[in-house]
Every structure is written in C-alpha cells, then in structure tokens.
Design a protein around this motif. Structure first.
Motif, mmCIF file in Angstrom:
data_model
loop_
_atom_site.group_PDB
_atom_site.id
_atom_site.type_symbol
_atom_site.label_atom_id
_atom_site.label_comp_id
_atom_site.label_asym_id
_atom_site.label_seq_id
_atom_site.Cartn_x
_atom_site.Cartn_y
_atom_site.Cartn_z
ATOM 1 N N PHE A 198 -15.902 23.919 -18.908
ATOM 2 C CA PHE A 198 -16.665 24.594 -17.860
ATOM 3 C C PHE A 198 -15.797 25.661 -17.211
ATOM 4 O O PHE A 198 -14.560 25.548 -17.191
ATOM 5 C CB PHE A 198 -17.073 23.614 -16.749
ATOM 6 C CG PHE A 198 -18.186 22.666 -17.090
ATOM 7 C CD1 PHE A 198 -19.484 22.902 -16.642
ATOM 8 C CD2 PHE A 198 -17.950 21.516 -17.833
ATOM 9 C CE1 PHE A 198 -20.511 22.022 -16.921
ATOM 10 C CE2 PHE A 198 -18.972 20.625 -18.119
ATOM 11 C CZ PHE A 198 -20.259 20.877 -17.663
ATOM 12 N N PHE A 199 -16.414 26.662 -16.649
ATOM 13 C CA PHE A 199 -15.820 27.473 -15.588
ATOM 14 C C PHE A 199 -16.241 26.809 -14.283
ATOM 15 O O PHE A 199 -17.444 26.573 -14.067
ATOM 16 C CB PHE A 199 -16.374 28.901 -15.626
ATOM 17 C CG PHE A 199 -15.693 29.814 -16.599
ATOM 18 C CD1 PHE A 199 -14.942 30.886 -16.154
ATOM 19 C CD2 PHE A 199 -15.805 29.606 -17.968
ATOM 20 C CE1 PHE A 199 -14.318 31.745 -17.049
ATOM 21 C CE2 PHE A 199 -15.194 30.453 -18.868
ATOM 22 C CZ PHE A 199 -14.434 31.525 -18.416
ATOM 23 N N HIS A 200 -15.300 26.498 -13.389
ATOM 24 C CA HIS A 200 -15.697 25.846 -12.139
ATOM 25 C C HIS A 200 -14.657 26.038 -11.053
ATOM 26 O O HIS A 200 -13.479 26.353 -11.326
ATOM 27 C CB HIS A 200 -15.974 24.352 -12.363
ATOM 28 C CG HIS A 200 -14.764 23.545 -12.738
ATOM 29 N ND1 HIS A 200 -13.849 23.080 -11.818
ATOM 30 C CD2 HIS A 200 -14.340 23.083 -13.949
ATOM 31 C CE1 HIS A 200 -12.914 22.376 -12.430
ATOM 32 N NE2 HIS A 200 -13.177 22.364 -13.728
ATOM 33 N N GLU A 201 -15.096 25.830 -9.841
ATOM 34 C CA GLU A 201 -14.214 25.860 -8.677
ATOM 35 C C GLU A 201 -13.231 24.700 -8.753
ATOM 36 O O GLU A 201 -13.588 23.589 -9.113
ATOM 37 C CB GLU A 201 -15.070 25.755 -7.412
ATOM 38 C CG GLU A 201 -14.299 25.491 -6.143
ATOM 39 C CD GLU A 201 -14.044 23.987 -5.905
ATOM 40 O OE1 GLU A 201 -13.004 23.674 -5.298
ATOM 41 O OE2 GLU A 201 -14.893 23.165 -6.320
ATOM 42 N N ALA A 202 -11.968 24.992 -8.420
ATOM 43 C CA ALA A 202 -10.943 23.937 -8.400
ATOM 44 C C ALA A 202 -9.961 24.241 -7.267
ATOM 45 O O ALA A 202 -8.794 24.583 -7.500
ATOM 46 C CB ALA A 202 -10.232 23.850 -9.747
ATOM 47 N N SER A 203 -10.443 24.096 -6.050
ATOM 48 C CA SER A 203 -9.617 24.418 -4.887
ATOM 49 C C SER A 203 -8.366 23.553 -4.813
ATOM 50 O O SER A 203 -7.373 23.929 -4.167
ATOM 51 C CB SER A 203 -10.446 24.247 -3.605
ATOM 52 O OG SER A 203 -11.588 25.075 -3.632
ATOM 53 N N TYR A 204 -8.405 22.414 -5.479
ATOM 54 C CA TYR A 204 -7.267 21.489 -5.470
ATOM 55 C C TYR A 204 -6.124 21.960 -6.370
ATOM 56 O O TYR A 204 -5.016 21.428 -6.315
ATOM 57 C CB TYR A 204 -7.726 20.102 -5.957
ATOM 58 C CG TYR A 204 -8.475 20.142 -7.268
ATOM 59 C CD1 TYR A 204 -7.808 20.173 -8.483
ATOM 60 C CD2 TYR A 204 -9.867 20.180 -7.277
ATOM 61 C CE1 TYR A 204 -8.495 20.233 -9.683
ATOM 62 C CE2 TYR A 204 -10.570 20.249 -8.469
ATOM 63 C CZ TYR A 204 -9.885 20.267 -9.669
ATOM 64 O OH TYR A 204 -10.585 20.328 -10.843
ATOM 65 N N ASN A 205 -6.379 22.957 -7.237
ATOM 66 C CA ASN A 205 -5.372 23.403 -8.200
ATOM 67 C C ASN A 205 -4.577 24.570 -7.605
ATOM 68 O O ASN A 205 -5.079 25.691 -7.485
ATOM 69 C CB ASN A 205 -6.050 23.817 -9.511
ATOM 70 C CG ASN A 205 -5.042 24.134 -10.613
ATOM 71 O OD1 ASN A 205 -3.843 24.297 -10.368
ATOM 72 N ND2 ASN A 205 -5.537 24.206 -11.844
ATOM 73 N N GLY A 206 -3.334 24.322 -7.253
ATOM 74 C CA GLY A 206 -2.489 25.355 -6.669
ATOM 75 C C GLY A 206 -1.880 26.292 -7.684
ATOM 76 O O GLY A 206 -1.132 27.203 -7.315
ATOM 77 N N ASN A 207 -2.179 26.093 -8.974
ATOM 78 C CA ASN A 207 -1.582 26.921 -10.029
ATOM 79 C C ASN A 207 -2.517 28.003 -10.554
ATOM 80 O O ASN A 207 -2.230 28.627 -11.569
ATOM 81 C CB ASN A 207 -1.144 26.034 -11.192
ATOM 82 C CG ASN A 207 0.022 25.143 -10.824
ATOM 83 O OD1 ASN A 207 1.077 25.638 -10.422
ATOM 84 N ND2 ASN A 207 -0.162 23.840 -10.938
ATOM 85 N N ILE A 208 -3.655 28.195 -9.887
ATOM 86 C CA ILE A 208 -4.602 29.222 -10.346
ATOM 87 C C ILE A 208 -3.928 30.588 -10.290
ATOM 88 O O ILE A 208 -3.376 30.984 -9.254
ATOM 89 C CB ILE A 208 -5.880 29.189 -9.493
ATOM 90 C CG1 ILE A 208 -6.655 27.892 -9.752
ATOM 91 C CG2 ILE A 208 -6.756 30.413 -9.773
ATOM 92 C CD1 ILE A 208 -7.858 27.686 -8.867
ATOM 93 N N GLY A 209 -3.946 31.284 -11.426
ATOM 94 C CA GLY A 209 -3.298 32.589 -11.537
ATOM 95 C C GLY A 209 -1.818 32.512 -11.836
ATOM 96 O O GLY A 209 -1.172 33.552 -12.031
ATOM 97 N N ILE A 210 -1.277 31.284 -11.921
ATOM 98 C CA ILE A 210 0.171 31.120 -12.101
ATOM 99 C C ILE A 210 0.489 30.357 -13.389
ATOM 100 O O ILE A 210 1.320 30.776 -14.194
ATOM 101 C CB ILE A 210 0.788 30.362 -10.907
ATOM 102 C CG1 ILE A 210 0.535 31.145 -9.609
ATOM 103 C CG2 ILE A 210 2.279 30.129 -11.118
ATOM 104 C CD1 ILE A 210 0.911 30.385 -8.360
ATOM 105 N N ALA A 211 -0.207 29.219 -13.594
ATOM 106 C CA ALA A 211 0.095 28.361 -14.744
ATOM 107 C C ALA A 211 -1.185 27.672 -15.204
ATOM 108 O O ALA A 211 -2.142 27.521 -14.434
ATOM 109 C CB ALA A 211 1.163 27.323 -14.376
ATOM 110 N N ASN A 212 -1.165 27.235 -16.453
ATOM 111 C CA ASN A 212 -2.310 26.525 -17.018
ATOM 112 C C ASN A 212 -2.077 25.024 -16.887
ATOM 113 O O ASN A 212 -1.222 24.454 -17.567
ATOM 114 C CB ASN A 212 -2.507 26.915 -18.487
ATOM 115 C CG ASN A 212 -2.953 28.350 -18.639
ATOM 116 O OD1 ASN A 212 -3.783 28.828 -17.872
ATOM 117 N ND2 ASN A 212 -2.392 29.048 -19.624
ATOM 118 N N THR A 213 -2.841 24.399 -15.983
ATOM 119 C CA THR A 213 -2.610 22.981 -15.685
ATOM 120 C C THR A 213 -3.899 22.169 -15.672
ATOM 121 O O THR A 213 -3.902 21.017 -15.226
ATOM 122 C CB THR A 213 -1.912 22.840 -14.319
ATOM 123 O OG1 THR A 213 -2.717 23.452 -13.311
ATOM 124 C CG2 THR A 213 -0.530 23.466 -14.342
#
Length: 436
Positions: free
Chosen positions: A346-361
């Motif tokens: 899915f493409f989805h919101e993940a506000s809990y992921n602090g690596n958005i734009g930085i790393a694939n986690t």
C-alpha cells in the motif's frame, strides 16, 4: 426489438430498405411471397428466394444457435429478429436492462446473399425472424420463421458477479486500468464467452483478454489507455454456453471514463516518489519503502496499478501469512491507504516512521507523511500507474493488477481467441455460437 445488420453492411441495404418501405408484403412462416416494385415491363428477373436457419419444422433450439439467412436470385435487404421472453421464463432482474442490449445484429457477406447473427439469443424466448430480399427488378420477397429457445436451468445460469467486476459503472479511472469481469460459475467455453464481450472506446485501442482463472477474465490495451475518453463494455452473455448446459441469461453494460494521465515514478533507493499529470511535474514527496530484510518486506519493482483505498485501515501481518507473535509480525492502524498489490503493498500514512525521506524501514509498503498521504488519497484514481525501480523483488504479473508486467506479445499469447481486438466499435474476434 429488432435485429439489424452490422454497421459495415448498412450501406448495402439503403436501396432495399427504401423499396421495403414503399411496398408492404403479406407473409407467412411457411413460405415466401413476392411483390414487384418495378414498372419496367422489361423486368423479367427471377424472384428472390430466401432460406432461414433454424429451418422450418425445428421448434426449439439452443439459445447459442446461430441464425442464418441466405438468398438466391437476389440480395438480402433486411433481417429483423424479435425475441419475447414470457413472464414465467424471465430470470429475476432480467427485464431491468436496456432493451437495445438484446438487439440481434448480423453481418452480411460481400455479395449480400448471406446474413449471420452476431450474437446469441435469449434463453426461453419466442423468436420471430423476418427476412426480406430484393431481385434485380426491385421485386421483394419476405419470409418469416418462428421458433423458441431452450430455457436456462436454475443453478446453471451464468451471470456477472457485480462486486468483483471492475471498473464499476460510472467510475472515472486511470490510464492503467484493466477491465476485470468476474462470473458466478466456472467457464469452460472461454472463447465463446470472450467473443461475447464488446468494448467500445472513443479512441479505438488495440487490446486483448486474458483469463486469470475459470471465473475471472481481464482486458488490457497494448499500451496505456489514452486519457480523457469514454469506454463502454457490453457483456452480451444471454444465450452463450459457458459450459455444458450452462447459459448466460442477461446482457449488461458498464460505462466508465478514462481520466487524466497520472503517473508515479519511484526509485526505491532515492526515498522519494514523483507524480506527473499529463506529462507535467505535479508533486514530489519523501517516502520510506521496505527494509528488504527478506522478500516479504521488500517493495516490489515493476508496474503497479492503484486498486482499492481505505480512509482507515488496520495493517495486520496475519492476513498475509505472518501470525501474531511470529518474527516480523505487526499490527498497526494507518490512514489513507491505497492498495497496489494483492500481497499487501500500500501507499499509506505512517506518522510513526521517523525515517520517511531518509531510509527504507517499512514492511514493504510505501510510508508517507500525513499531508502527502492525504493528497495521494484524494488526488489519485483507481487505475493510476506507479512505476517502481531499484529493488531485486520483481512484481508478479498476476499479483493484483500487475498485468502490465507482461509484454504485449506475452499478454496476447494467452488470449483464447489468439487475436487482438480493437475497441473501435468492431465486434470481437471469434464466434459466440456453439457448434454449427
């Protein structure tokens, strides 16, 4: 309702139809009668003769029996096929469709001496075929034939499954949208069913069907749909023999629109997704994709087509084969989720992921910030295309709507008719009828 000729034959019928309008003829089901429209005393041409099959004396036929009209000493000027289904033979809901969907058109040969029906007949119908021919002197001959068709047996009536058929009537979709039809019973006579589905688009495109299994068939064009056009799908299933003794009972039509061309490109190592609309850059947003510790949590590379969407969704690994408590299991609530595969991407919101734009986690999905996820949810359509690169997991062609993963030749090779189909108003290749 009346049966008319295929559009390609209309030009050959103009003179005959004008003569027919001037001279009404008596008719019987047992023979043909002629009447002269010519005042030329030199006109001594032999009267035209007509033969209609099913022939006289055959009272009941299978609904997938073709109607043929042949003429000698003249050319066929008109064929009308009237079908009346008695109330006791009507399948529930059958009468709600547009009567024009049950019109039996036909195709005339090059010299105008043989007409063959394009479509099957309604099960349980009282059928009247009225044919007219005209000889060289302008004399008309009319012949009428009456018979009935076998009724469809309860429990053996093929119909579309509306909630598994895409697009839905009235939808606007993206340029990568396949047409997916789902049936309520297995289909073994796939060529006849495939040939009973007519697609018309404002900009005619070459495409082909491919069977996903015995109940589901998908159509895609050779290339992405041209944007901004209307498309209609006519499933003329009434009378088609899907398998032995199983007949379609309804004709139906789905109208939808191809919208603007929205494309998403995403090279996974770059941690961003780029959106273009009609070839112009629209938006670039940061993402976090799969961490790739195993195949499951690796974002797949290839051509994805956007599918269903949820404003709120619980992502639960147990639904994709990883039970709660197992290594790598998860259960998290997300917002603005748009599916790209059947395997859980899915493409989805993940506000809990602090690596958005930085790393694939992520666990394989494309994680986005809240504002980007909301924009994506509100501005994309079912059928929009996501082209992903940069991973060693290749999306399977039959994972969701991954049909563009196959080349055109690969896709076409699995069509049971073996022929491409152009959506310009032409009838599909192949025959809808049973053994003649």
């Amino acid at each position: 309702m009346t049966g008319r000729t295929h559009p390609s034959a209309i030009s050959r019928f103009g003179i005959g139809l004008a003569a027919l309008a001037l001279a009404a003829t008596a008719c019987t089901s047992g023979g043909a009668e002629t009447q002269s429209n010519s005042t030329d005393p030199a006109a001594d041409a032999e009267p035209a003769t007509l033969v209609i099959a099913p022939e006289d004396g055959v009272e009941t036929v299978a609904p997938n029996t073709p109607i043929t009209v042949t003429s000698e000493n003249g050319t066929i000027s008109d064929v009308k096929v009237d079908q009346v289904v008695p109330d006791e033979a009507t399948v529930e809901g059958q009468g709600e469709d547009d009567p024009a969907l049950y019109e039996v058109t036909g195709t005339l040969n090059g010299d105008g001496t043989e007409w063959t029906s394009d479509w099957n007949l309604r099960p349980g119908a009282e059928v009247t075929v009225t044919a007219t021919a005209e000889n060289e002197a302008g004399e008309t001959t009319e012949l009428v034939r009456e018979f009935t068709t076998e009724a469809a047996v309860p429990g053996q009536r093929l119909e579309l499954s509306p909630y598994s058929t895409y697009p839905q009537d009235g939808q606007t979709v993206g340029v990568g949208m396949p047409i997916v039809l789902s049936f309520d019973l297995p289909v073994t006579n796939k060529a006849q069913v495939e040939s009973s589905i007519r697609i018309v688009s404002e900009q005619g495109m070459t495409g082909s069907w491919r069977w996903l299994d015995d109940k589901n068939v998908a159509f895609r064009p050779e290339t992405y749909w041209e944007p901004y056009q209307q498309v209609s799908v006519e499933a003329r299933l009434a009378g088609v023999e899907a398998s032995e003794g199983v007949y379609g009972v309804r004709n139906s039509r789905i109208d939808f629109e191809i919208g603007r061309e929205l494309m998403v490109t995403m090279n996974v190592p770059d941690h961003e997704a780029v959106v273009t609309i009609d070839g112009e850059h629209e938006r670039t947003f940061p993402v976090s994709n799969g961490k790739a510790s195993r195949n499951f949590d690796t974002t797949s590379s290839g051509i994805h087509v956007l599918m269903e969407r949820y404003e709120h969704l619980t992502m639960d690994s147990s639904t994709v084969g990883i039970p709660e408590g197992s290594p790598g299991s998860y259960k998290v609530d997300v917002q603005y989720a748009v599916r790209t595969s059947s395997s859980g991407e899915f493409f989805h919101e993940a506000s809990y992921n602090g690596n958005i734009g930085i790393a694939n986690t992520s666990n394989g999905c494309t994680n986005m910030r809240m504002d980007d996820a909301l924009w994506f949810f509100e501005n994309t359509l079912m059928g929009d295309v996501v082209e992903t690169t940069g991973t060693d997991r290749i999306k399977e062609w039959n994972n969701g709507w991954g049909h563009w993963q196959l080349t055109w030749d690969e896709w076409l090779s699995e069509s049971v008719t073996g022929e491409p189909y152009t959506t310009d108003g032409s009838n599909p290749p192949g025959s809808v009828h049973g053994v003649q």
